[in-house]
Design a protein around this motif. Structure first.
Motif, PDB file in Angstrom:
ATOM      1  N   ASP A   1       0.852  -1.187   0.000  1.00  0.00           N
ATOM      2  CA  ASP A   1       0.000   0.000   0.000  1.00  0.00           C
ATOM      3  C   ASP A   1       0.894   1.245   0.000  1.00  0.00           C
ATOM      4  OD1 ASP A   1      -2.364  -1.518   0.053  1.00  0.00           O
ATOM      5  OD2 ASP A   1      -2.306  -1.663   2.229  1.00  0.00           O
ATOM      6  N   GLY A   2       1.423   1.607   1.161  1.00  0.00           N
ATOM      7  CA  GLY A   2       2.319   2.763   1.249  1.00  0.00           C
ATOM      8  C   GLY A   2       3.665   2.468   0.625  1.00  0.00           C
ATOM      9  N   ILE A   3       4.174   1.282   0.873  1.00  0.00           N
ATOM     10  CA  ILE A   3       5.437   0.845   0.265  1.00  0.00           C
ATOM     11  C   ILE A   3       5.067  -0.065  -0.890  1.00  0.00           C
ATOM     12  CG2 ILE A   3       7.538  -0.483   0.615  1.00  0.00           C
ATOM     13  CD1 ILE A   3       7.580   0.574   3.480  1.00  0.00           C
ATOM     14  N   LYS A   4       5.382   0.399  -2.100  1.00  0.00           N
ATOM     15  CA  LYS A   4       4.977  -0.329  -3.304  1.00  0.00           C
ATOM     16  C   LYS A   4       6.068  -0.230  -4.359  1.00  0.00           C
ATOM     17  CE  LYS A   4       2.348   3.758  -4.400  1.00  0.00           C
ATOM     18  NZ  LYS A   4       1.304   4.423  -3.735  1.00  0.00           N
ATOM     19  N   GLU A   5       5.786  -0.743  -5.538  1.00  0.00           N
ATOM     20  CA  GLU A   5       6.763  -0.698  -6.624  1.00  0.00           C
ATOM     21  C   GLU A   5       7.194   0.742  -6.857  1.00  0.00           C
ATOM     22  OE1 GLU A   5       5.132  -2.773 -10.003  1.00  0.00           O
ATOM     23  OE2 GLU A   5       4.835  -4.590  -8.828  1.00  0.00           O
ATOM     24  N   GLY A   6       8.514   0.942  -6.933  1.00  0.00           N
ATOM     25  CA  GLY A   6       9.076   2.273  -7.135  1.00  0.00           C
ATOM     26  C   GLY A   6       9.492   2.965  -5.844  1.00  0.00           C
ATOM     27  N   SER A   7       9.068   2.438  -4.702  1.00  0.00           N
ATOM     28  CA  SER A   7       9.438   3.042  -3.413  1.00  0.00           C
ATOM     29  C   SER A   7      10.922   2.806  -3.132  1.00  0.00           C
ATOM     30  CB  SER A   7       8.639   2.427  -2.264  1.00  0.00           C
ATOM     31  OG  SER A   7       7.272   2.701  -2.384  1.00  0.00           O
ATOM     32  N   LYS A   8      11.570   3.837  -2.592  1.00  0.00           N
ATOM     33  CA  LYS A   8      12.948   3.684  -2.128  1.00  0.00           C
ATOM     34  C   LYS A   8      12.864   3.188  -0.700  1.00  0.00           C
ATOM     35  CE  LYS A   8      14.895   7.297  -5.008  1.00  0.00           C
ATOM     36  NZ  LYS A   8      15.610   8.586  -5.035  1.00  0.00           N
ATOM     37  N   VAL A   9      13.546   2.070  -0.420  1.00  0.00           N
ATOM     38  CA  VAL A   9      13.434   1.450   0.897  1.00  0.00           C
ATOM     39  C   VAL A   9      14.796   1.059   1.466  1.00  0.00           C
ATOM     40  CG1 VAL A   9      11.104   0.533   0.523  1.00  0.00           C
ATOM     41  CG2 VAL A   9      13.087  -0.854  -0.086  1.00  0.00           C
ATOM     42  N   SER A  10      14.790   0.876   2.756  1.00  0.00           N
ATOM     43  CA  SER A  10      15.892   0.262   3.475  1.00  0.00           C
ATOM     44  C   SER A  10      15.264  -0.914   4.221  1.00  0.00           C
ATOM     45  CB  SER A  10      16.500   1.273   4.452  1.00  0.00           C
ATOM     46  OG  SER A  10      17.501   0.655   5.226  1.00  0.00           O
ATOM     47  N   VAL A  11      15.758  -2.109   3.970  1.00  0.00           N
ATOM     48  CA  VAL A  11      15.163  -3.314   4.552  1.00  0.00           C
ATOM     49  C   VAL A  11      16.189  -4.001   5.448  1.00  0.00           C
ATOM     50  CG1 VAL A  11      14.037  -5.523   4.097  1.00  0.00           C
ATOM     51  CG2 VAL A  11      13.747  -3.629   2.489  1.00  0.00           C
ATOM     52  N   LYS A  12      15.804  -4.206   6.701  1.00  0.00           N
ATOM     53  CA  LYS A  12      16.623  -4.971   7.646  1.00  0.00           C
ATOM     54  C   LYS A  12      16.046  -6.380   7.642  1.00  0.00           C
ATOM     55  CE  LYS A  12      17.975  -4.904  12.525  1.00  0.00           C
ATOM     56  NZ  LYS A  12      17.792  -4.185  13.799  1.00  0.00           N
ATOM     57  N   TYR A  13      16.910  -7.384   7.383  1.00  0.00           N
ATOM     58  CA  TYR A  13      16.408  -8.752   7.257  1.00  0.00           C
ATOM     59  C   TYR A  13      17.382  -9.763   7.842  1.00  0.00           C
ATOM     60  CZ  TYR A  13      19.590  -9.231   3.258  1.00  0.00           C
ATOM     61  OH  TYR A  13      20.701  -9.292   2.474  1.00  0.00           O
ATOM     62  N   THR A  14      16.849 -10.952   8.077  1.00  0.00           N
ATOM     63  CA  THR A  14      17.664 -12.102   8.451  1.00  0.00           C
ATOM     64  C   THR A  14      17.635 -13.068   7.281  1.00  0.00           C
ATOM     65  OG1 THR A  14      15.787 -13.247   9.467  1.00  0.00           O
ATOM     66  CG2 THR A  14      17.158 -11.906  10.927  1.00  0.00           C
TER      67      THR A  14
ATOM     68  N   GLY B   1      12.363   6.987   0.834  1.00  0.00           N
ATOM     69  CA  GLY B   1      11.943   8.148   0.046  1.00  0.00           C
ATOM     70  C   GLY B   1      11.221   9.163   0.903  1.00  0.00           C
ATOM     71  N   LYS B   2      10.354   8.705   1.797  1.00  0.00           N
ATOM     72  CA  LYS B   2       9.620   9.618   2.672  1.00  0.00           C
ATOM     73  C   LYS B   2      10.546  10.234   3.711  1.00  0.00           C
ATOM     74  CE  LYS B   2       5.022   7.896   2.050  1.00  0.00           C
ATOM     75  NZ  LYS B   2       3.754   7.589   2.634  1.00  0.00           N
ATOM     76  N   ALA B   3      11.513   9.474   4.197  1.00  0.00           N
ATOM     77  CA  ALA B   3      12.453  10.007   5.178  1.00  0.00           C
ATOM     78  C   ALA B   3      13.296  11.107   4.541  1.00  0.00           C
ATOM     79  CB  ALA B   3      13.347   8.894   5.712  1.00  0.00           C
ATOM     80  N   THR B   4      13.711  10.886   3.278  1.00  0.00           N
ATOM     81  CA  THR B   4      14.497  11.887   2.570  1.00  0.00           C
ATOM     82  C   THR B   4      13.665  13.135   2.308  1.00  0.00           C
ATOM     83  OG1 THR B   4      15.766  10.132   1.519  1.00  0.00           O
ATOM     84  CG2 THR B   4      15.879  12.293   0.501  1.00  0.00           C
ATOM     85  N   ALA B   5      12.432  12.939   1.855  1.00  0.00           N
ATOM     86  CA  ALA B   5      11.552  14.078   1.577  1.00  0.00           C
ATOM     87  C   ALA B   5      11.283  14.881   2.837  1.00  0.00           C
ATOM     88  CB  ALA B   5      10.229  13.597   0.971  1.00  0.00           C
TER      89      ALA B   5
END
Length: 118
Positions: free
Chosen positions: A81-94, A109-113
């Motif tokens: 929904d909010g995070i979708k194709e084209g979104s700039k993300v940082s993902v923490k994963y195992t 993207g929202k953090a930068t904006a």
């Protein structure tokens, strides 16, 4: 002075040693399982049915990462929904057995904006 242990005492000591060694091995395995990785990039694909997303990192590699109900989302309503194709993300994963599972997803993207607008 000579120390004499009864059979039962020796058996209890042996059991305690085995349990301690087993616990130490379990702790070592748990520590290895809790290694976190971070990938930053652009979401290329989201599949809500399988709860997976493909993130293309800056170096061009694509990471297929699944999410669960425990995955936290920051800066977006939800993945898909909010995070979708084209979104700039940082993902923490195992990663276990080659499967990547998101612990947290941040809409970069929202953090930068937000930083630019303030």
């Amino acid at each position: 002075m000579k120390l004499r242990l009864s059979y039962h005492t020796a058996l209890l000591v042996a059991i305690a040693v085995v349990l301690t060694l087993g616990w130490a091995q379990t702790q070592t395995m748990s520590a290895q399982d809790d290694v976190f990785h971070i990938v930053k990039g652009v979401v290329k694909h989201v599949d809500k049915d399988t709860k997976t997303m493909v993130v293309k990192a800056g170096d061009g590699t694509e990471h297929t990462i699944k999410w669960t109900d425990k995955t936290t989302v920051e800066g977006g309503k939800d993945i898909g929904d909010g995070i979708k194709e084209g979104s700039k993300v940082s993902v923490k994963y195992t990663e276990k057995a080659g499967e990547k599972t998101a612990v947290g997803v941040k809409d970069a993207g929202k953090a930068t904006a937000k930083a630019v607008n303030n």
